[in-house]
Design a protein around this motif. Structure first.
Motif, short mmCIF file in Angstrom:
data_model
loop_
_atom_site.label_atom_id
_atom_site.label_comp_id
_atom_site.label_asym_id
_atom_site.label_seq_id
_atom_site.Cartn_x
_atom_site.Cartn_y
_atom_site.Cartn_z
N ARG A 111 12.49 51.61 126.78
CA ARG A 111 11.59 51.78 125.63
C ARG A 111 12.37 51.65 124.32
O ARG A 111 11.89 51.01 123.37
N LYS A 112 13.55 52.24 124.27
CA LYS A 112 14.37 52.14 123.06
C LYS A 112 14.81 50.69 122.81
O LYS A 112 14.90 50.24 121.66
N PHE A 113 15.09 49.99 123.91
CA PHE A 113 15.49 48.58 123.76
C PHE A 113 14.34 47.77 123.17
O PHE A 113 14.53 46.96 122.25
N ASP A 114 13.13 48.02 123.71
CA ASP A 114 11.96 47.31 123.17
C ASP A 114 11.74 47.67 121.71
O ASP A 114 11.45 46.78 120.87
N THR A 115 11.90 48.95 121.41
CA THR A 115 11.75 49.39 120.01
C THR A 115 12.80 48.74 119.12
O THR A 115 12.51 48.29 117.99
N ALA A 116 14.05 48.69 119.63
CA ALA A 116 15.13 48.08 118.86
C ALA A 116 14.86 46.59 118.62
O ALA A 116 15.08 46.07 117.51
N ILE A 117 14.36 45.91 119.69
CA ILE A 117 14.04 44.49 119.54
C ILE A 117 12.97 44.31 118.47
O ILE A 117 13.05 43.43 117.60
N LYS A 118 11.95 45.22 118.59
CA LYS A 118 10.88 45.14 117.59
C LYS A 118 11.41 45.41 116.20
O LYS A 118 11.02 44.74 115.22
N GLU A 119 12.29 46.43 116.11
CA GLU A 119 12.87 46.77 114.80
C GLU A 119 13.73 45.61 114.28
O GLU A 119 13.72 45.31 113.08
N ASP A 175 12.36 39.74 109.96
CA ASP A 175 11.24 39.34 109.10
C ASP A 175 11.42 39.85 107.68
O ASP A 175 11.19 39.12 106.69
N HIS A 176 11.88 41.15 107.60
CA HIS A 176 12.12 41.73 106.28
C HIS A 176 13.26 41.00 105.56
O HIS A 176 13.15 40.71 104.34
N LEU A 177 14.33 40.69 106.31
CA LEU A 177 15.44 39.96 105.71
C LEU A 177 15.02 38.56 105.27
O LEU A 177 15.49 38.05 104.24
N GLN A 178 14.14 37.95 106.10
CA GLN A 178 13.67 36.61 105.72
C GLN A 178 12.89 36.68 104.41
O GLN A 178 13.04 35.82 103.53
N LYS A 179 12.04 37.76 104.37
CA LYS A 179 11.29 37.92 103.12
C LYS A 179 12.21 38.20 101.96
O LYS A 179 12.01 37.69 100.84
N THR A 180 13.26 39.04 102.21
CA THR A 180 14.23 39.34 101.15
C THR A 180 14.98 38.08 100.74
O THR A 180 15.25 37.83 99.55
N LYS A 181 15.30 37.27 101.77
CA LYS A 181 15.99 36.00 101.52
C LYS A 181 15.13 35.09 100.65
O LYS A 181 15.61 34.50 99.64
#
Length: 394
Positions: free
Chosen positions: A332-340, A346-352
């Motif tokens: 579950r943590k791995f899935d959460t980490a992947i999602k994060e 996505d956030h970095l792309q937007k920041t970029k």
């Protein structure tokens, strides 16, 4: 009348017809008798001769038969002597064997008698000692009962048993303990628990003890029966093999005064005893349990082996369960980490994109800044133009 001359005296005398007839009859009878006598004598002589001849012949025949019988007797005597010798030899051997067995038996009997005598003496001394100890204990208890209150009587009986046990603890029960039952978690508790162990730590015997007594002045008298059910409950809850009620209740009851009383018909492995049988009761149960110690050791070994297997399986199940939980949590943590991470990407792309846009805007701003002149700034602002003019003139 007839005249007759006496042959002896030659005298003549006359007799009538009747007398004459009698005399003639006598003469004839006498002659007849004489003839008979002579015939008898001749017959007797012939008989004697015949007897002599028969005797001689019999003697001769007897001698012949006697000689033959003597020879036969001698032969029989010889055979008899041989038989007697053989029988005597056999009898002597048998007698010697019997005497030997008798002597051996006598020696065994004497030895057994001596052992019996020694055992009887030892047993007699032992019982004398026990009787003396019992009498002493009774006297002590009587003395204590006369001095103590109802509450203290019960406590003193416990102290008496504890003291008696401690006298023999180091020698007779070095691996045992005899202690107060202080565990009342189940709602009740006995007075004392006795447990003994062997060198390897295997339990030999365990006994739950209850001590009961009361003053003679107590109005309401309790009975031993009143405490058996609770004692059985305490024995089962504390995992003890035996239960013993040490009691001075019902002092006039001959059943309890005669010795150790088992109440197996009511409760299994339970006894009621007087205080003087306290130590003998422990010894009796301990010695009886020693005979089944090997069996208990085997049971303990089997239990230990089963426990090892159970522990292994339990630990394996715990590992599987913990591993499954950890795997599920990690998954579950791995899935959460992947999602994060995806969110971060996505956030970095937007920041970029925002930074790229900002850079473009900054270049445009810089270009604009490079193109700014005082003339352009003051073109439509007379005040600012006047100020810059003053600065330039000064």
């Amino acid at each position: 009348m007839n005249e007759i001359i006496c042959p002896h005296c030659d005298k003549a005398f006359k007799v009538d017809e009747t007398g004459y007839a009698d005399i003639m009859k006598q003469v004839r009878d006498k002659e007849f008798e004489q003839e008979i006598q002579e015939r008898l004598e001749r017959a007797q002589e012939a008989k004697d001769n015949a007897v002599k001849i028969a005797k001689q012949e019999s003697a001769n025949a007897f001698q012949t038969i006697k000689a033959e019988k003597d020879l036969e007797i001698e032969q029989l005597k010889s055979q008899l002597r041989e038989k007697e010798t053989s029988i005597k030899s056999t009898v002597m051997e048998a007698v010697n064997l019997v005497e030997k067995e008798r002597d051996q038996l006598k020696a065994k009997l004497e030895s057994a008698s001596l052992e019996k005598q020694n055992a009887e003496n030892a047993l007699r001394d032992k019982y004398k000692t026990q009787i003396r100890d019992r009498d002493d204990a009774i006297e002590r208890l009587k003395d204590m009962k006369a001095k103590l209150s109802t509450k203290m009587v019960g406590e003193s009986l416990e102290q008496h048993c504890e003291i008696e046990f401690n006298k023999l603890r180091s020698t007779a029960f070095p691996k045992a303990y005899f202690a107060k039952d202080n565990d009342a978690s189940s709602g009740s508790k006995g007075d004392y628990v006795f447990k003994d162990f062997d060198e390897s730590g295997t339990e030999i015997v365990s006994i739950m003890f209850e001590m009961k007594n009361e003053n003679e002045t107590t109005a309401t008298k309790s009975k031993n029966e009143d405490f058996l059910k609770e004692l059985d409950k305490d024995r089962n809850e504390k995992g003890c093999e035996f239960a013993v009620l040490v009691s001075l209740l019902e002092q006039d009851n001959e059943l309890y005064n005669t010795g150790i009383v088992d109440v197996f018909h009511r409760y299994p492995k339970m006894y009621v005893i007087r205080p003087q049988f306290f130590i003998p009761m422990i010894t009796l149960l301990r010695n009886a349990s020693m005979k089944s110690l090997d069996f208990k050791r085997e049971i303990a070994l089997i239990r230990e082996q089963n426990l090892d297997i159970t522990n292994f399986e339990s630990e394996l199940d715990k590992f599987k369960s913990a591993f499954g939980k950890n795997y599920d949590l990690a998954s579950r943590k791995f899935d959460t980490a992947i999602k994060e991470i995806d969110k971060s990407i996505d956030h970095l792309q937007k920041t970029k994109d925002a930074l790229i846009s900002t850079d473009r805007n900054l270049r445009l701003a810089n270009d604009k800044a490079q193109d700014v002149t005082i003339k352009k700034l003051t073109r439509n602002n007379p005040t600012m133009a006047a100020k810059f003019s003053e600065l330039e003139s000064s």
